[in-house]
Write a protein that holds these residues in place. Sequence first.
Motif, PDB file in Angstrom:
ATOM      1  N   ALA A   1       4.596  13.149  -5.729  1.00  0.00           N
ATOM      2  CA  ALA A   1       3.580  12.592  -4.836  1.00  0.00           C
ATOM      3  C   ALA A   1       3.327  11.128  -5.198  1.00  0.00           C
ATOM      4  CB  ALA A   1       2.294  13.414  -4.907  1.00  0.00           C
ATOM      5  N   THR A   2       2.247  10.585  -4.662  1.00  0.00           N
ATOM      6  CA  THR A   2       1.995   9.145  -4.737  1.00  0.00           C
ATOM      7  C   THR A   2       2.032   8.613  -6.163  1.00  0.00           C
ATOM      8  OG1 THR A   2       0.564   9.415  -2.809  1.00  0.00           O
ATOM      9  CG2 THR A   2       0.408   7.337  -3.987  1.00  0.00           C
ATOM     10  N   GLY A   3       1.388   9.319  -7.080  1.00  0.00           N
ATOM     11  CA  GLY A   3       1.324   8.836  -8.455  1.00  0.00           C
ATOM     12  C   GLY A   3       2.686   8.684  -9.102  1.00  0.00           C
ATOM     13  N   SER A   4       3.606   9.577  -8.765  1.00  0.00           N
ATOM     14  CA  SER A   4       4.952   9.498  -9.339  1.00  0.00           C
ATOM     15  C   SER A   4       5.702   8.265  -8.839  1.00  0.00           C
ATOM     16  CB  SER A   4       5.750  10.760  -8.986  1.00  0.00           C
ATOM     17  OG  SER A   4       5.185  11.898  -9.594  1.00  0.00           O
ATOM     18  N   VAL A   5       5.602   8.005  -7.537  1.00  0.00           N
ATOM     19  CA  VAL A   5       6.279   6.841  -6.971  1.00  0.00           C
ATOM     20  C   VAL A   5       5.599   5.551  -7.438  1.00  0.00           C
ATOM     21  CG1 VAL A   5       7.030   5.726  -4.842  1.00  0.00           C
ATOM     22  CG2 VAL A   5       7.022   8.213  -5.011  1.00  0.00           C
ATOM     23  N   ALA A   6       4.277   5.589  -7.582  1.00  0.00           N
ATOM     24  CA  ALA A   6       3.562   4.423  -8.108  1.00  0.00           C
ATOM     25  C   ALA A   6       4.045   4.090  -9.518  1.00  0.00           C
ATOM     26  CB  ALA A   6       2.059   4.688  -8.108  1.00  0.00           C
ATOM     27  N   ALA A   7       4.294   5.133 -10.320  1.00  0.00           N
ATOM     28  CA  ALA A   7       4.777   4.903 -11.686  1.00  0.00           C
ATOM     29  C   ALA A   7       6.142   4.226 -11.681  1.00  0.00           C
ATOM     30  CB  ALA A   7       4.841   6.228 -12.440  1.00  0.00           C
TER      31      ALA A   7
ATOM     32  N   VAL B   1       0.848  -1.190   0.000  1.00  0.00           N
ATOM     33  CA  VAL B   1       0.000   0.000   0.000  1.00  0.00           C
ATOM     34  C   VAL B   1       0.887   1.244   0.000  1.00  0.00           C
ATOM     35  CG1 VAL B   1      -1.858   1.250   1.157  1.00  0.00           C
ATOM     36  CG2 VAL B   1      -1.790  -1.250   1.262  1.00  0.00           C
ATOM     37  N   LEU B   2       0.716   2.058  -1.018  1.00  0.00           N
ATOM     38  CA  LEU B   2       1.538   3.250  -1.196  1.00  0.00           C
ATOM     39  C   LEU B   2       0.718   4.509  -0.940  1.00  0.00           C
ATOM     40  CD1 LEU B   2       4.152   4.671  -2.276  1.00  0.00           C
ATOM     41  CD2 LEU B   2       3.103   4.509  -4.565  1.00  0.00           C
ATOM     42  N   GLY B   3       1.238   5.390  -0.094  1.00  0.00           N
ATOM     43  CA  GLY B   3       0.627   6.691   0.131  1.00  0.00           C
ATOM     44  C   GLY B   3       1.679   7.774   0.108  1.00  0.00           C
ATOM     45  N   GLU B   4       1.267   8.997   0.436  1.00  0.00           N
ATOM     46  CA  GLU B   4       2.246  10.082   0.489  1.00  0.00           C
ATOM     47  C   GLU B   4       3.131   9.963   1.708  1.00  0.00           C
ATOM     48  OE1 GLU B   4      -0.712  12.986  -1.799  1.00  0.00           O
ATOM     49  OE2 GLU B   4      -1.108  11.726  -0.078  1.00  0.00           O
ATOM     50  N   THR B   5       4.324  10.471   1.563  1.00  0.00           N
ATOM     51  CA  THR B   5       5.216  10.627   2.701  1.00  0.00           C
ATOM     52  C   THR B   5       6.113  11.819   2.422  1.00  0.00           C
ATOM     53  OG1 THR B   5       6.968   9.594   4.008  1.00  0.00           O
ATOM     54  CG2 THR B   5       6.828   8.939   1.713  1.00  0.00           C
ATOM     55  N   ARG B   6       6.621  12.417   3.479  1.00  0.00           N
ATOM     56  CA  ARG B   6       7.473  13.598   3.315  1.00  0.00           C
ATOM     57  C   ARG B   6       8.845  13.215   2.791  1.00  0.00           C
ATOM     58  NH1 ARG B   6       4.918  13.870   8.227  1.00  0.00           N
ATOM     59  NH2 ARG B   6       3.508  15.616   8.607  1.00  0.00           N
ATOM     60  N   THR B   7       9.263  11.964   3.036  1.00  0.00           N
ATOM     61  CA  THR B   7      10.589  11.510   2.614  1.00  0.00           C
ATOM     62  C   THR B   7      10.480  10.094   2.062  1.00  0.00           C
ATOM     63  OG1 THR B   7      11.018  10.760   4.884  1.00  0.00           O
ATOM     64  CG2 THR B   7      11.866  12.930   4.273  1.00  0.00           C
ATOM     65  N   TYR B   8      10.431   9.978   0.745  1.00  0.00           N
ATOM     66  CA  TYR B   8      10.379   8.653   0.134  1.00  0.00           C
ATOM     67  C   TYR B   8      11.746   7.986   0.267  1.00  0.00           C
ATOM     68  CZ  TYR B   8       5.778   9.491  -1.855  1.00  0.00           C
ATOM     69  OH  TYR B   8       4.439   9.716  -2.005  1.00  0.00           O
ATOM     70  N   SER B   9      11.742   6.770   0.759  1.00  0.00           N
ATOM     71  CA  SER B   9      12.964   6.016   1.008  1.00  0.00           C
ATOM     72  C   SER B   9      13.242   5.071  -0.159  1.00  0.00           C
ATOM     73  CB  SER B   9      12.816   5.211   2.304  1.00  0.00           C
ATOM     74  OG  SER B   9      13.670   4.102   2.331  1.00  0.00           O
ATOM     75  N   PHE B  10      14.451   5.150  -0.708  1.00  0.00           N
ATOM     76  CA  PHE B  10      14.836   4.239  -1.784  1.00  0.00           C
ATOM     77  C   PHE B  10      14.761   2.791  -1.304  1.00  0.00           C
ATOM     78  CE2 PHE B  10      17.974   1.858  -4.282  1.00  0.00           C
ATOM     79  CZ  PHE B  10      17.534   2.144  -5.574  1.00  0.00           C
ATOM     80  N   GLU B  11      15.157   2.571  -0.064  1.00  0.00           N
ATOM     81  CA  GLU B  11      15.103   1.220   0.503  1.00  0.00           C
ATOM     82  C   GLU B  11      13.668   0.711   0.575  1.00  0.00           C
ATOM     83  OE1 GLU B  11      16.227  -1.076   4.703  1.00  0.00           O
ATOM     84  OE2 GLU B  11      16.932   0.966   4.345  1.00  0.00           O
ATOM     85  N   ALA B  12      12.746   1.584   1.003  1.00  0.00           N
ATOM     86  CA  ALA B  12      11.338   1.173   1.111  1.00  0.00           C
ATOM     87  C   ALA B  12      10.742   0.907  -0.267  1.00  0.00           C
ATOM     88  CB  ALA B  12      10.537   2.246   1.837  1.00  0.00           C
TER      89      ALA B  12
END
Length: 246
Positions: free
Chosen positions: A150-156, A107-118
């Motif tokens: 935001a979420t859509g970019s990381v989802a892509a 489950v992916l949502g917004e976060t202030r700091t997206y982690s490459f590891e996560a």
Amino acid sequence: MDGVLVHEGNALPGAADFLARLQEQGRRFLVLTNNSIFTPRDLAARLARSGLAVPEESIWTSALATADFLSGQLPGGSAYVIGEAGLTTALYEAGYTLTDTDPDYVVLGETRTYSFEAITRAIRLVGLGARFIATNPDVTGPSPEGPLPATGSVAAMITKATGAEPYFVGKPNPMMFRSAMNRISAHSESTVMIGDRMDTDVVAGIEAGLDTILVLTGSTRASDVSRFPFRPGRVLDSIADVVDLV
């Protein structure tokens, strides 16, 4: 919420009067946001700082809609979550186990700091068969310095790495509005959606069978409306113009 009641932490003209009129008339309402970072309690406090009194039970976020959706799909399931308290709390309260070992869902949502590891862990879990859910498809979010991913970019990014498309629960998915209406026992024929974006708020409202009002204090300008193949029920300058319609 953003672009209708508040802008960059400041209440928009007419917002306080609109909320007061809803309460005076005994109208059931929810304030909706695609932002999954904050809990309803956090958002109620933020609104209060801008001078707007909204009880936390009157706030519906994409995180709550996602938790509601998953608890209906697989009660008591498990999820690997990339997100903040708004999302993790909603899933926990819906009875979900949060784990990075063989989860039912990523489950992916917004976060202030997206982690490459996560993100790497999410890619591997989706590759192993976890179903992919995202709170909303927004590719950028606002900040005083400019847009943020935001979420859509990381989802892509995860989709590109796995070939798996996520199921987006938040706007423009009309499910967000349907789950909100279920929350307050509302019916589509007697419910109005007020939003500032044609491409998320208005289209989702129309698909959920609601009357729609577009206000011009957010993302969509008056000159943009004719570009879309659908139209809102009304186009008004701001929420101040809605007060007398309540």
